[in-house]
Design a protein around this motif. Sequence first.
Motif, PDB file in Angstrom:
ATOM      1  N   ASP A   1       0.830  -1.209   0.000  1.00  0.00           N
ATOM      2  CA  ASP A   1       0.000   0.000   0.000  1.00  0.00           C
ATOM      3  C   ASP A   1       0.863   1.257   0.000  1.00  0.00           C
TER       4      ASP A   1
ATOM      5  N   PHE B   1       1.512   1.893  -3.502  1.00  0.00           N
ATOM      6  CA  PHE B   1       0.295   2.432  -4.112  1.00  0.00           C
ATOM      7  C   PHE B   1       0.128   3.919  -3.773  1.00  0.00           C
ATOM      8  N   VAL B   2       0.306   4.256  -2.500  1.00  0.00           N
ATOM      9  CA  VAL B   2       0.080   5.644  -2.071  1.00  0.00           C
ATOM     10  C   VAL B   2       1.081   6.596  -2.733  1.00  0.00           C
TER      11      VAL B   2
ATOM     12  N   PHE C   1      -0.424   7.267  -5.814  1.00  0.00           N
ATOM     13  CA  PHE C   1      -1.684   7.978  -5.613  1.00  0.00           C
ATOM     14  C   PHE C   1      -1.433   9.501  -5.563  1.00  0.00           C
TER      15      PHE C   1
ATOM     16  N   GLU D   1       0.131  10.862   5.692  1.00  0.00           N
ATOM     17  CA  GLU D   1      -0.012   9.424   5.466  1.00  0.00           C
ATOM     18  C   GLU D   1       1.336   8.768   5.141  1.00  0.00           C
TER      19      GLU D   1
ATOM     20  N   TYR E   1      -2.969  -1.775 -10.816  1.00  0.00           N
ATOM     21  CA  TYR E   1      -3.748  -0.682 -10.228  1.00  0.00           C
ATOM     22  C   TYR E   1      -3.005   0.647 -10.454  1.00  0.00           C
TER      23      TYR E   1
ATOM     24  N   ILE F   1     -11.992   5.241  -4.805  1.00  0.00           N
ATOM     25  CA  ILE F   1     -10.763   4.709  -4.190  1.00  0.00           C
ATOM     26  C   ILE F   1     -10.772   4.987  -2.683  1.00  0.00           C
ATOM     27  N   GLU F   2     -11.114   6.213  -2.316  1.00  0.00           N
ATOM     28  CA  GLU F   2     -11.141   6.574  -0.894  1.00  0.00           C
ATOM     29  C   GLU F   2     -12.297   5.878  -0.174  1.00  0.00           C
TER      30      GLU F   2
ATOM     31  N   TYR G   1     -11.722   2.201   1.057  1.00  0.00           N
ATOM     32  CA  TYR G   1     -10.948   2.084   2.298  1.00  0.00           C
ATOM     33  C   TYR G   1     -11.778   2.540   3.497  1.00  0.00           C
TER      34      TYR G   1
ATOM     35  N   TRP H   1      -8.318   5.165   8.214  1.00  0.00           N
ATOM     36  CA  TRP H   1      -9.315   5.266   7.135  1.00  0.00           C
ATOM     37  C   TRP H   1     -10.752   5.085   7.619  1.00  0.00           C
TER      38      TRP H   1
ATOM     39  N   GLU I   1      -9.461  -2.869  -6.348  1.00  0.00           N
ATOM     40  CA  GLU I   1      -9.412  -2.948  -4.880  1.00  0.00           C
ATOM     41  C   GLU I   1      -9.562  -4.396  -4.424  1.00  0.00           C
TER      42      GLU I   1
ATOM     43  N   PHE J   1      -6.375  -6.143  -4.996  1.00  0.00           N
ATOM     44  CA  PHE J   1      -5.362  -5.653  -4.067  1.00  0.00           C
ATOM     45  C   PHE J   1      -5.466  -6.369  -2.715  1.00  0.00           C
TER      46      PHE J   1
HETATM   47  C1  HMH Z   1      -5.205   0.196  -2.575  1.00  0.00           C
HETATM   48  C2  HMH Z   1      -5.658   1.424  -1.883  1.00  0.00           C
HETATM   49  N1  HMH Z   1      -6.866   1.900  -2.141  1.00  0.00           N
HETATM   50  C3  HMH Z   1      -7.314   3.011  -1.523  1.00  0.00           C
HETATM   51  C4  HMH Z   1      -6.525   3.680  -0.612  1.00  0.00           C
HETATM   52  C5  HMH Z   1      -7.068   4.887   0.087  1.00  0.00           C
HETATM   53  O1  HMH Z   1      -6.282   5.972  -0.002  1.00  0.00           O
HETATM   54  C6  HMH Z   1      -5.241   3.149  -0.372  1.00  0.00           C
HETATM   55  N2  HMH Z   1      -4.395   3.738   0.534  1.00  0.00           N
HETATM   56  N3  HMH Z   1      -4.839   2.025  -1.001  1.00  0.00           N
END
Ligand code: HMH
Length: 225
Positions: free
Chosen positions: A53, A56-57, A60, A94, A120, A144-145, A148, A173, A215, A218
């Motif tokens: 994650d 991923f972030v 993001f 974060e 993703y 996406i938010e 979580y 979250w 998701e 993931f």
């Molecule tokens: C995979 C994933 N989806 C959503 C969020 C929410 O920010 C995150 N941190 N990671």
Amino acid sequence: MASKGDCGERGTTAAWIKKHQPIYDRATRHPFIRSIWEGTVDFSAFKRWLAQDYIFVREFIPFVASVLLKACKHSGDEADVEVILGGLAALNDEISWFKKEASKWCVSLNSTPQNANLEYCRFLQSLTLPEVSYTVAITAFWAIEAVYQESFSLCLESDSKMPKELIGTCERWGNASFGQYCSSLQNIADRSLETASSVVLSEAEKAFVHVLENENYFWSMSLGE
Ligand SMILES: Cc1ncc(CO)c(N)n1
């Protein structure tokens, strides 16, 4: 406060959640999340999730920056810009949280992204392109938010047996103010969808479903599947 769509009950996004309920539930009530809720979570799966994650972030951040840019150019609403700016600012905190959490769990933040994560991240990158409309981008951002938020808030409910080691993660979250922020994003998405063309509407719906699929993968990747 009680304007149309405030609780996500009447807007397009709420209709899409209903329409795609099975995949929505797979994303928000995944066995990985259920295992946290039940207190049976495998900590090695949690650590895998944490390392993945973080990757991923990192990806993001440019995505949210691209949504912010589109909002500045197209939304015409200063309040929308401020909500997205707040989301971007929260990512700063974060990233620090991930670093602290990783050191607590002796997890390296330099691990290789796994396939589900790579896919993703590629999807996120495709959404940053200028030709992707603000409506599609904000819809994906909300989804996406929201996944979580829905997932981790379940783990904070009174019947949850979530292990105390994971309270920080679930609160990050699952807390009420993150919930408020997700409602704000949902309202922005719904307002934007109200005036969208049928082509954009269909692209946004596809992006929404694609987020849910990603998701789901993931979480499964985190379980080691
Ligand atoms: C995979 C994933 N989806 C959503 C969020 C929410 O920010 C995150 N941190 N990671």
